[in-house]
Enzyme design. Structure first.
Site, PDB file in Angstrom:
ATOM      1  N   GLY A  72     -66.738 -73.827 -26.867  1.00 28.05           N
ATOM      2  CA  GLY A  72     -65.776 -73.216 -25.960  1.00 28.05           C
ATOM      3  C   GLY A  72     -66.334 -72.009 -25.244  1.00 28.05           C
ATOM      4  N   THR A  73     -67.131 -71.210 -25.938  1.00 31.00           N
ATOM      5  CA  THR A  73     -67.676 -69.998 -25.332  1.00 31.00           C
ATOM      6  C   THR A  73     -68.555 -70.355 -24.144  1.00 31.00           C
ATOM      7  OG1 THR A  73     -67.592 -68.886 -27.475  1.00 31.00           O
ATOM      8  CG2 THR A  73     -69.058 -67.926 -25.816  1.00 31.00           C
ATOM      9  N   ASN A 147     -54.800 -68.230 -29.143  1.00 25.77           N
ATOM     10  CA  ASN A 147     -55.370 -68.486 -30.463  1.00 25.77           C
ATOM     11  C   ASN A 147     -54.658 -67.740 -31.583  1.00 25.77           C
ATOM     12  OD1 ASN A 147     -56.872 -66.683 -28.576  1.00 25.77           O
ATOM     13  ND2 ASN A 147     -57.759 -65.896 -30.475  1.00 25.77           N
ATOM     14  N   GLN A 175     -57.693 -73.977 -27.683  1.00 21.64           N
ATOM     15  CA  GLN A 175     -56.717 -74.051 -28.788  1.00 21.64           C
ATOM     16  C   GLN A 175     -55.654 -75.118 -28.558  1.00 21.64           C
ATOM     17  OE1 GLN A 175     -56.818 -72.799 -31.701  1.00 21.64           O
ATOM     18  NE2 GLN A 175     -58.361 -71.196 -31.515  1.00 21.64           N
ATOM     19  N   SER A 195     -63.312 -77.343 -27.016  1.00 19.71           N
ATOM     20  CA  SER A 195     -64.259 -77.126 -28.114  1.00 19.71           C
ATOM     21  C   SER A 195     -63.964 -78.110 -29.237  1.00 19.71           C
ATOM     22  CB  SER A 195     -64.116 -75.689 -28.622  1.00 19.71           C
ATOM     23  OG  SER A 195     -64.954 -75.482 -29.730  1.00 19.71           O
ATOM     24  N   ALA A 196     -65.026 -78.740 -29.775  1.00 21.66           N
ATOM     25  CA  ALA A 196     -64.831 -79.798 -30.780  1.00 21.66           C
ATOM     26  C   ALA A 196     -64.261 -79.274 -32.090  1.00 21.66           C
ATOM     27  CB  ALA A 196     -66.168 -80.492 -31.044  1.00 21.66           C
ATOM     28  N   HIS A 197     -64.719 -78.077 -32.517  1.00 22.72           N
ATOM     29  CA  HIS A 197     -64.358 -77.668 -33.886  1.00 22.72           C
ATOM     30  C   HIS A 197     -62.932 -77.168 -34.028  1.00 22.72           C
ATOM     31  CE1 HIS A 197     -64.816 -73.091 -33.994  1.00 22.72           C
ATOM     32  NE2 HIS A 197     -65.307 -73.362 -32.802  1.00 22.72           N
ATOM     33  N   THR A 233     -82.151 -81.403 -24.473  1.00 24.24           N
ATOM     34  CA  THR A 233     -81.761 -82.662 -25.117  1.00 24.24           C
ATOM     35  C   THR A 233     -80.358 -82.516 -25.701  1.00 24.24           C
ATOM     36  OG1 THR A 233     -84.067 -83.083 -25.631  1.00 24.24           O
ATOM     37  CG2 THR A 233     -82.429 -84.353 -26.874  1.00 24.24           C
ATOM     38  N   CYS A 318     -63.301 -60.246 -35.894  1.00 20.54           N
ATOM     39  CA  CYS A 318     -64.526 -60.273 -35.089  1.00 20.54           C
ATOM     40  C   CYS A 318     -65.639 -60.923 -35.901  1.00 20.54           C
ATOM     41  CB  CYS A 318     -64.894 -58.892 -34.582  1.00 20.54           C
ATOM     42  SG  CYS A 318     -65.078 -57.666 -35.852  1.00 20.54           S
TER      43      CYS A 318
HETATM   44  N1  PLP Z   1     -61.368 -69.854 -26.525  1.00 16.27           N
HETATM   45  C1  PLP Z   1     -60.427 -69.758 -27.470  1.00 16.27           C
HETATM   46  C2  PLP Z   1     -58.995 -69.645 -27.067  1.00 16.27           C
HETATM   47  C3  PLP Z   1     -60.778 -69.735 -28.820  1.00 16.27           C
HETATM   48  O1  PLP Z   1     -59.841 -69.620 -29.751  1.00 16.27           O
HETATM   49  C4  PLP Z   1     -62.159 -69.839 -29.155  1.00 16.27           C
HETATM   50  C5  PLP Z   1     -62.588 -69.788 -30.578  1.00 16.27           C
HETATM   51  O2  PLP Z   1     -61.975 -69.148 -31.398  1.00 16.27           O
HETATM   52  C6  PLP Z   1     -63.097 -69.966 -28.129  1.00 16.27           C
HETATM   53  C7  PLP Z   1     -62.670 -69.974 -26.831  1.00 16.27           C
HETATM   54  C8  PLP Z   1     -64.558 -70.090 -28.421  1.00 16.27           C
HETATM   55  O3  PLP Z   1     -64.870 -71.416 -28.811  1.00 16.27           O
HETATM   56  P1  PLP Z   1     -66.235 -71.748 -29.589  1.00 16.27           P
HETATM   57  O4  PLP Z   1     -66.058 -71.228 -30.972  1.00 16.27           O
HETATM   58  O5  PLP Z   1     -66.324 -73.239 -29.556  1.00 16.27           O
HETATM   59  O6  PLP Z   1     -67.328 -71.093 -28.850  1.00 16.27           O
END
Ligand code: PLP
Length: 377
Positions: A72-73, A147, A175, A195-197, A233, A318
């Site tokens: 996600g980041t 989140n 989220q 984001s997958a996780h 890759t 954090c």
């Molecule tokens: N955006 C939101 C709203 C999130 O809650 C998070 C992770 O907590 C992220 C982005 C970042 O995702 P990632 O952990 O896959 O980089």
């Protein structure tokens, strides 16, 4: 995880779904570089493209709209950097958006304006309307679901204003995905981070979805992977598992409704003890609860519940693992509650018993704290 413990921290990361684990292990079992032209390479390419179609189907877009990234980041960063390269001159960011968006916006060098939210954590539409009248084409970033509180933002409403102002709307749906249905076009997004996780896949893989109005720039240089947008890759096993998790999450969406009932039952119990539920007046994700018990510090709550075998999260943690007062709760005008916010978030494997045990543990701890406070007084 210790047997008998309760995990209600899905918004931090979800346990991997069995379908995703199987896809991951299957992909790892073969040599797999999707750029190789031999049979093994073609099989790897198939895994990546199948997953791309699965992720695209989750939000109702063609496969070509999906770029795989590391999470996600990075998806948020790719959108923000692309908007800058495309000539957007300023960034408007939702006050409760994730640091992945806020900090990347600040680091972009463009002027950043913070879009305030109301007491329920919902972005003020009149503020956006006025802000978009100022000179300079704007990238507007608004998360779909928060989140910490689970509060849903009026993204489609924002989109109408952003389009009228010839802006770019980026939606962080990290989220929301897998917890509520998402239609990229109906929301009117230009780009969307996934984001997958957060939906039952592995960590370290995600996607940026881009509509036809958005031109993505080249983030990493090197090979021509991901249509030249992101060299390197591909994380084939992670991507295959992401696709499998997405498919399972879409299938299981109806199973989120009971989570809302169990979440609401917990909310009633903690409110009866005097806690305040944050964002209760807004539409929220079905499996997220954020509440604060005045005087019961977030860090102490997390540690006390952990000792009782219940894993939850402070409003905001954090990367160092330290707990700080919730910026989200602060933005909602409740700085008095920000140091006491607790987030409980369930998901695909959570049971009613998990939610009840969390309630039992919290209430027992709250009563102990109260008794100690009375002793001191
Ligand atoms: N955006 C939101 C709203 C999130 O809650 C998070 C992770 O907590 C992220 C982005 C970042 O995702 P990632 O952990 O896959 O980089």
């Amino acid at each position: 995880m210790a047997p008998g413990s309760v995990y209600l921290d899905y918004n931090a990361t979800t346990p991997i779904r069995p379908e995703a684990r199987e896809a991951l292990l299957r992909a790892l079992a073969a040599p797999a570089n999707p750029s190789s032209v031999h049979a093994a390479g073609r099989a790897a390419r198939d895994l990546v493209e199948t997953a791309r179609a699965q992720v695209a189907a989750l939000v109702g877009v063609p496969s070509g709209s999906v770029t795989f990234v590391s999470g996600g980041t990075e998806a948020n960063a790719l959108a923000i950097e692309s908007a800058k390269v495309a000539g957007f001159e300023r960034i408007i960011v939702g006050a409760t958006d994730h640091d992945a968006v806020i900090e990347t916006a600040k680091a972009s060098g463009l002027p950043v304006e913070t879009w305030p939210v109301d007491a329920n954590g919902v972005a003020h539409m009149a503020w956006l309307e006025a802000a978009l009248k100022a000179p300079g084409r704007a990238l507007v970033c608004l998360m779909l679901a928060n989140n910490e509180t689970g509060v849903l933002q009026p993204v489609a409403e924002a989109s109408a204003l952003v389009r009228a102002a010839d802006g770019w709307l980026h939606v962080d749906a990290v989220q929301a995905a897998g917890k509520i249905a998402i239609d990229f076009s109906a929301l009117g997004a230009d780009t969307m981070a996934l984001s997958a996780h957060k939906l039952g896949g592995p960590q370290g893989v995600g996607a940026l979805v881009a509509g036809t109005r958005a031109t993505l720039s080249r983030r990493q240089h090197g090979g021509g992977q991901e249509r030249g947008r992101r060299a390197g890759t591909e994380n084939v096993a992670g991507i295959a598992a992401f696709g499998a998790a997405v498919e399972a999450a879409s299938r299981d969406l109806p199973l989120m409704a009971p989570q809302a009932q169990w979440r609401d039952a917990l909310a009633e119990r903690v409110k009866a003890e005097g806690a305040v539920v944050l964002g209760e007046g807004a539409e929220r994700l079905p499996q997220t609860l954020c509440f604060a018990g005045m005087g019961f510090g977030s860090e102490i709550q997390v540690m006390t519940l952990d000792l009782a075998g219940v894993m939850v999260s402070a409003g905001s943690a954090c990367s160092s693992g330290k707990v700080k007062a919730s910026r989200v709760v602060d933005a909602m005008g409740r700085s008095d509650l920000a140091p006491y916010a607790l987030r409980v978030s369930g998901g695909w494997a959570s049971t009613e018993d998990d939610w009840n045990r969390c309630g039992d543990a919290w209430i027992a701890a709250w009563k102990r704290i109260g008794a100690r406070r009375r002793e001191v007084a």
